[in-house]
Write a protein that holds these residues in place. Sequence first.
Motif, PDB file in Angstrom:
ATOM      1  N   HIS A  83       0.824  -1.202   0.000  1.00 28.24           N
ATOM      2  CA  HIS A  83       0.000   0.000   0.000  1.00 28.24           C
ATOM      3  C   HIS A  83       0.864   1.260   0.000  1.00 28.24           C
ATOM      4  O   HIS A  83       2.057   1.209  -0.219  1.00 28.24           O
ATOM      5  CB  HIS A  83      -0.947  -0.026   1.207  1.00 28.24           C
ATOM      6  N   SER A  84       0.240   2.390   0.282  1.00 28.52           N
ATOM      7  CA  SER A  84       0.900   3.681   0.164  1.00 28.52           C
ATOM      8  C   SER A  84       1.910   3.904   1.284  1.00 28.52           C
ATOM      9  O   SER A  84       1.565   3.876   2.473  1.00 28.52           O
ATOM     10  CB  SER A  84      -0.150   4.800   0.195  1.00 28.52           C
ATOM     11  N   GLU A  85       3.169   4.151   0.910  1.00 32.97           N
ATOM     12  CA  GLU A  85       4.194   4.510   1.893  1.00 32.97           C
ATOM     13  C   GLU A  85       3.867   5.849   2.537  1.00 32.97           C
ATOM     14  O   GLU A  85       4.138   6.077   3.718  1.00 32.97           O
ATOM     15  CB  GLU A  85       5.556   4.544   1.210  1.00 32.97           C
ATOM     16  N   ARG A  86       3.287   6.752   1.753  1.00 33.24           N
ATOM     17  CA  ARG A  86       2.871   8.044   2.306  1.00 33.24           C
ATOM     18  C   ARG A  86       1.898   7.846   3.464  1.00 33.24           C
ATOM     19  O   ARG A  86       2.039   8.453   4.540  1.00 33.24           O
ATOM     20  CB  ARG A  86       2.234   8.908   1.212  1.00 33.24           C
ATOM     21  N   THR A  91       0.417   8.021   9.140  1.00 35.58           N
ATOM     22  CA  THR A  91      -0.226   7.317  10.257  1.00 35.58           C
ATOM     23  C   THR A  91       0.724   7.203  11.444  1.00 35.58           C
ATOM     24  O   THR A  91       0.323   7.425  12.599  1.00 35.58           O
ATOM     25  CB  THR A  91      -0.682   5.915   9.820  1.00 35.58           C
ATOM     26  N   GLY A  92       1.981   6.866  11.185  1.00 33.21           N
ATOM     27  CA  GLY A  92       2.953   6.762  12.267  1.00 33.21           C
ATOM     28  C   GLY A  92       3.094   8.065  13.033  1.00 33.21           C
ATOM     29  O   GLY A  92       3.098   8.076  14.278  1.00 33.21           O
ATOM     30  N   ALA A  93       3.191   9.191  12.321  1.00 31.34           N
ATOM     31  CA  ALA A  93       3.337  10.492  12.992  1.00 31.34           C
ATOM     32  C   ALA A  93       2.106  10.826  13.826  1.00 31.34           C
ATOM     33  O   ALA A  93       2.216  11.340  14.960  1.00 31.34           O
ATOM     34  CB  ALA A  93       3.592  11.581  11.949  1.00 31.34           C
ATOM     35  N   GLN A 123       5.914   4.842  16.130  1.00 34.16           N
ATOM     36  CA  GLN A 123       7.206   5.051  15.477  1.00 34.16           C
ATOM     37  C   GLN A 123       7.582   3.874  14.576  1.00 34.16           C
ATOM     38  O   GLN A 123       8.251   4.051  13.552  1.00 34.16           O
ATOM     39  CB  GLN A 123       8.286   5.273  16.539  1.00 34.16           C
ATOM     40  N   SER A 124       7.150   2.680  14.941  1.00 38.31           N
ATOM     41  CA  SER A 124       7.532   1.498  14.168  1.00 38.31           C
ATOM     42  C   SER A 124       6.896   1.473  12.781  1.00 38.31           C
ATOM     43  O   SER A 124       7.358   0.751  11.900  1.00 38.31           O
ATOM     44  CB  SER A 124       7.148   0.225  14.930  1.00 38.31           C
ATOM     45  N   GLY A 187       4.383  17.724  10.731  1.00 38.08           N
ATOM     46  CA  GLY A 187       5.080  16.736   9.909  1.00 38.08           C
ATOM     47  C   GLY A 187       4.114  15.867   9.130  1.00 38.08           C
ATOM     48  O   GLY A 187       4.337  15.580   7.940  1.00 38.08           O
ATOM     49  N   ALA A 188       3.013  15.438   9.765  1.00 34.78           N
ATOM     50  CA  ALA A 188       2.024  14.601   9.080  1.00 34.78           C
ATOM     51  C   ALA A 188       1.401  15.351   7.907  1.00 34.78           C
ATOM     52  O   ALA A 188       1.229  14.795   6.810  1.00 34.78           O
ATOM     53  CB  ALA A 188       0.943  14.160  10.068  1.00 34.78           C
ATOM     54  N   VAL A 189       1.062  16.616   8.114  1.00 32.66           N
ATOM     55  CA  VAL A 189       0.472  17.417   7.040  1.00 32.66           C
ATOM     56  C   VAL A 189       1.478  17.604   5.898  1.00 32.66           C
ATOM     57  O   VAL A 189       1.127  17.502   4.712  1.00 32.66           O
ATOM     58  CB  VAL A 189       0.003  18.785   7.583  1.00 32.66           C
TER      59      VAL A 189
END
Length: 400
Positions: A83-86, A91-93, A123-124, A187-189
């Motif tokens: 799926h999308s790396e973006r 999601t992690g952030a 973070q993982s 950062g997420a945005v």
Amino acid sequence: MSFAASVAGEARALVSGGKGRSLAPIAGTWGVLLGTRMIYPVLLPYFRESYGLSLTVAGLLVTILWLGSALGQLPGGILADRHSERSMMVTGALVVAFAVGMLVVSSTALALFAATALIGVGQSLYPIARITMLADIYPDRIGSALGATMATGDLGQTVFPPIASVLAAAIAWQAGIGFVVPLLLVGAVALWAALPAQADAEGGIDALSLDTARHVIAELSRENVVFIAFILFLYILIWQAFTGLYPTYLVEEKGLASSTASLLFSLFFAVGVVIKPVAGATYDRVGLRRSLVAVLSGPVVGFAVLPLVEGVAALIAVTVVVSPMLGSGAITQSYFSDAFSEEIRGTGLGVIRTVTATLGAAGPVLFGLLADRGYFDEGYWLLSGVVLVVVLLTLRLPSD
């Protein structure tokens, strides 16, 4: 070509063709995530006082953080392949931002541990997607790109601990970690806005199955992958044991003020800002064996003499001598990125990082057990011996 000219050339190559617009939010958010994680060692004395934690339990708290950071990397790698790396990085952030909010309002040790575990899980989800996207963007410069990204992680780890220390002393420990929440949201945005939308991969792995396992095991068995994974495990064990309790050691055994200890801790990562890009570029040029030996030889000496020195000047010198070990991650992870085929790169990296980081997460709690029994100094001699073993194992690798 001079060293400065070579570095400048690598930097231009990394940002050319619009690649810098993708690299900046990936690296910047990674810096915030790692900076958040490295606030923990600085705040451990506050956690011990607020929640009545022993050194062993404090070490266990850091182990829980690292364990959470490890366990999600395999599913994160599989999802990054499919799926999308973006989406994975965003999601992690967001998960870490939410978990830090939980931590700030925690009133019991149980809530402290639960929030810490969730920070680790959030973070993982980020690192494998980060590596696989960088490998796509920089197929011929993965060492330099990964080294530069990891350097921003060290920049966060350099800047955030002293900020946390000042805010904790001036206001409360909650302020010392709560300030990262808006940075994570920004950062997420930025990631969502700057990175391209991605369709599901056709060749990725759909699910964990017997065929999937055979495919991954076949690639794990190639060349020296398992051997390098063992070296990576030993490095993670050492690094987490050292970073988890180093500020506490400086305060309780060397008599430094908490603010001074946090500055020395930051110095360790400040050197990494320079070391990691250089180590990654060195891997691209001379290969695994020579680059690994170069960054791991200093820590053998540094850990051995640390219990013997006193005074800020001597401790600064030892910290600088130990710091080159930070370049090891840029080297080994670049190697693994090259070792796996593109269709299972995320899954392969997820397996390697999950296994090595999960086992390596035992470092802080084991080191805490030694410290609680009066063997804080001896623990650093043990670390020196383990690093020496890593260097000797590395010398067994074939010349590149």
